[in-house]
Write a protein that holds these residues in place. Structure first.
Motif, PDB file in Angstrom:
ATOM      1  N   VAL A 164       0.854  -1.190   0.000  1.00  0.00           N
ATOM      2  CA  VAL A 164       0.000   0.000   0.000  1.00  0.00           C
ATOM      3  C   VAL A 164       0.887   1.236   0.000  1.00  0.00           C
ATOM      4  N   ILE A 165       0.459   2.261  -0.732  1.00  0.00           N
ATOM      5  CA  ILE A 165       1.089   3.572  -0.655  1.00  0.00           C
ATOM      6  C   ILE A 165       0.019   4.616  -0.363  1.00  0.00           C
ATOM      7  N   VAL A 166       0.338   5.543   0.526  1.00  0.00           N
ATOM      8  CA  VAL A 166      -0.475   6.735   0.770  1.00  0.00           C
ATOM      9  C   VAL A 166       0.496   7.906   0.737  1.00  0.00           C
ATOM     10  N   GLY A 167       0.197   8.898  -0.082  1.00  0.00           N
ATOM     11  CA  GLY A 167       1.137  10.005  -0.233  1.00  0.00           C
ATOM     12  C   GLY A 167       0.449  11.334  -0.447  1.00  0.00           C
ATOM     13  N   ASP A 168       1.271  12.381  -0.400  1.00  0.00           N
ATOM     14  CA  ASP A 168       0.768  13.747  -0.532  1.00  0.00           C
ATOM     15  C   ASP A 168       1.796  14.562  -1.314  1.00  0.00           C
ATOM     16  N   VAL A 169       1.387  15.054  -2.479  1.00  0.00           N
ATOM     17  CA  VAL A 169       2.260  15.880  -3.315  1.00  0.00           C
ATOM     18  C   VAL A 169       2.262  17.303  -2.773  1.00  0.00           C
ATOM     19  N   ARG A 170       3.437  17.891  -2.686  1.00  0.00           N
ATOM     20  CA  ARG A 170       3.513  19.286  -2.277  1.00  0.00           C
ATOM     21  C   ARG A 170       2.851  20.154  -3.338  1.00  0.00           C
ATOM     22  N   GLY A 171       1.992  21.060  -2.891  1.00  0.00           N
ATOM     23  CA  GLY A 171       1.330  21.964  -3.818  1.00  0.00           C
ATOM     24  C   GLY A 171      -0.071  21.504  -4.158  1.00  0.00           C
ATOM     25  N   LYS A 172      -0.723  22.279  -5.031  1.00  0.00           N
ATOM     26  CA  LYS A 172      -2.096  22.007  -5.423  1.00  0.00           C
ATOM     27  C   LYS A 172      -2.242  22.236  -6.918  1.00  0.00           C
ATOM     28  N   GLY A 173      -3.442  21.976  -7.424  1.00  0.00           N
ATOM     29  CA  GLY A 173      -3.723  22.257  -8.809  1.00  0.00           C
ATOM     30  C   GLY A 173      -3.327  21.121  -9.733  1.00  0.00           C
ATOM     31  N   LEU A 174      -3.352  21.430 -11.037  1.00  0.00           N
ATOM     32  CA  LEU A 174      -3.116  20.410 -12.045  1.00  0.00           C
ATOM     33  C   LEU A 174      -1.705  19.842 -11.985  1.00  0.00           C
ATOM     34  N   ASP A 175      -0.721  20.663 -11.600  1.00  0.00           N
ATOM     35  CA  ASP A 175       0.643  20.152 -11.489  1.00  0.00           C
ATOM     36  C   ASP A 175       0.728  19.066 -10.425  1.00  0.00           C
ATOM     37  N   ALA A 176       0.027  19.274  -9.291  1.00  0.00           N
ATOM     38  CA  ALA A 176       0.030  18.268  -8.228  1.00  0.00           C
ATOM     39  C   ALA A 176      -0.684  16.997  -8.676  1.00  0.00           C
ATOM     40  N   VAL A 177      -1.778  17.153  -9.417  1.00  0.00           N
ATOM     41  CA  VAL A 177      -2.495  15.976  -9.922  1.00  0.00           C
ATOM     42  C   VAL A 177      -1.601  15.193 -10.878  1.00  0.00           C
ATOM     43  N   GLN A 178      -0.872  15.914 -11.741  1.00  0.00           N
ATOM     44  CA  GLN A 178       0.027  15.239 -12.670  1.00  0.00           C
ATOM     45  C   GLN A 178       1.134  14.491 -11.929  1.00  0.00           C
TER      46      GLN A 178
END
Length: 346
Positions: A164-178
């Motif tokens: 299992v992986i659970v993570g959080d990308v720094r930032g928001k918006g489309l760049d974070a989704v990508q």
């Protein structure tokens, strides 16, 4: 949508009350002429009302400004004409302002829907169980005004254990989704080819560094559940999971010494520990514990995690989120991903 309509009604009501107040004062005060100020009501309405309703308020203000010549005793004079012209000009300005605002809000909603759709397409449905390990997951979007974030989760039934992986990308918006999509794609590949979690983390770190900017990174927890009742964890700059055991005891799951997030060169060392049959583990992103109440106090996760013991996994997560919303007092202002794992007694 309901909140938007309620806000529009309140603004329109305030605008009409303001217009009525100006007209009343203008009629009562004999030494002051306020008819040129009637258009202030239309300007106020443009803050939240539709273009059509703003125009209606502007036309009403213009009509009353024209009629004001009767009680101001200046009907047909140059002063009257100037005041009517000013009211028309400010009313037109209010309508233009409302039109620009409505177009911008529509564009923002469109982009937000696209981003949310892309993000949710990345998060595949969590299986209810893989072998003796049960799962439930929730992704909670922030308020409508907030941008889309990059929280992520995935489960893989690999030959080496349930990963299992659970993570959080720094930032928001489309760049974070990508970035979230890139990390998930790399995990889905490495989870079936790499024998250890540390090797998976090394692969993910290389992928993030290859596509990230100088200040971009991804915090993540990797977990591997085994049939012998053990779990192996790797933590890359993330909050450690919580373990809820019999008797409603809440403990932090051992994840080893803190390591930098993915993209910043972590050198993870897996930590293996036992977890009792029937216990439940919550893996989460920081939106859960950073949610603040009206007085600025953080959500007390450890106190509320005991609620995860009762009912099904889905019911337990919904109960926890209900307590979170009660604590916050309104919608949450940050995205969050929650994965609740249960070791089912054999």
């Amino acid at each position: 949508m309901t909140n938007d309509r309620w806000s529009e009604r309140r603004v329109l009501t305030a605008a009409l009350v303001l217009l009525a107040a100006f007209v009343l004062l203008d009629a009562v005060l004999s030494d002051v002429v306020l008819s040129a100020s009637y258009a202030v009501a239309a300007v106020a309405a443009s803050a939240a009302a539709s273009v059509r309703r703003t125009a209606a308020v502007a036309l009403l203000a213009l009509g009353l400004a024209a009629l004001a010549g009767s009680w101001n005793h200046n009907f047909g004079s140059l002063d009257w004409e100037l005041r009517v012209a000013l009211t028309a000009a400010f009313g037109g300005f209010a309508v233009l302002t409302a039109w620009i605002r409505v177009r911008r809000e529509a564009a923002l909603r469109h982009m937000t829907v696209i981003a949310e759709t892309a993000q949710r397409a990345l998060l595949r449905a969590m299986p209810n169980a893989v072998g003796s390990v049960g799962f439930a997951a929730r992704y909670v979007s922030a308020t409508e005004e907030a941008l889309v974030g990059g929280d992520l989760y995935e489960v893989a039934a690999s030959p080496y254990g349930v990963r299992v992986i659970v993570g959080d990308v720094r930032g928001k918006g489309l760049d974070a989704v990508q970035m979230a999509g890139t990390v998930l794609g790399a995990f889905r590949r490495s989870a079936f080819t790499q024998e250890s979690l540390s090797a998976i983390a090394t692969d993910l770190d290389a992928v993030v560094r290859a596509v990230a900017g100088d200040e971009d990174f991804v915090t993540a927890v990797l977990a591997e559940f085994h049939d012998d009742g053990t779990v192996t964890m790797v933590n890359c700059g993330h909050h450690p999971p919580l373990l809820v055991t019999g008797g409603n005891v809440v403990d932090v799951v051992p994840t080893g010494a803190p390591e930098p997030p993915l993209g910043l060169g972590p050198e993870p060392h897996p930590v293996t520990s036992r977890w009792p049959g029937g216990s439940r583990m919550l893996i989460y992103t920081d939106g859960l514990i950073e949610a603040r109440g009206p007085r600025g106090d953080f959500f007390p996760l450890c106190d509320n995690a005991r609620a995860l013991r009762d009912g099904s996994l889905d019911e337990a997560l919904d109960r926890l989120l209900g307590r979170l919303r009660s604590h916050v007092g309104e919608e949450v202002d940050d995205d969050m991903a929650l994965v609740l794992v249960e070791r089912r007694a054999s």
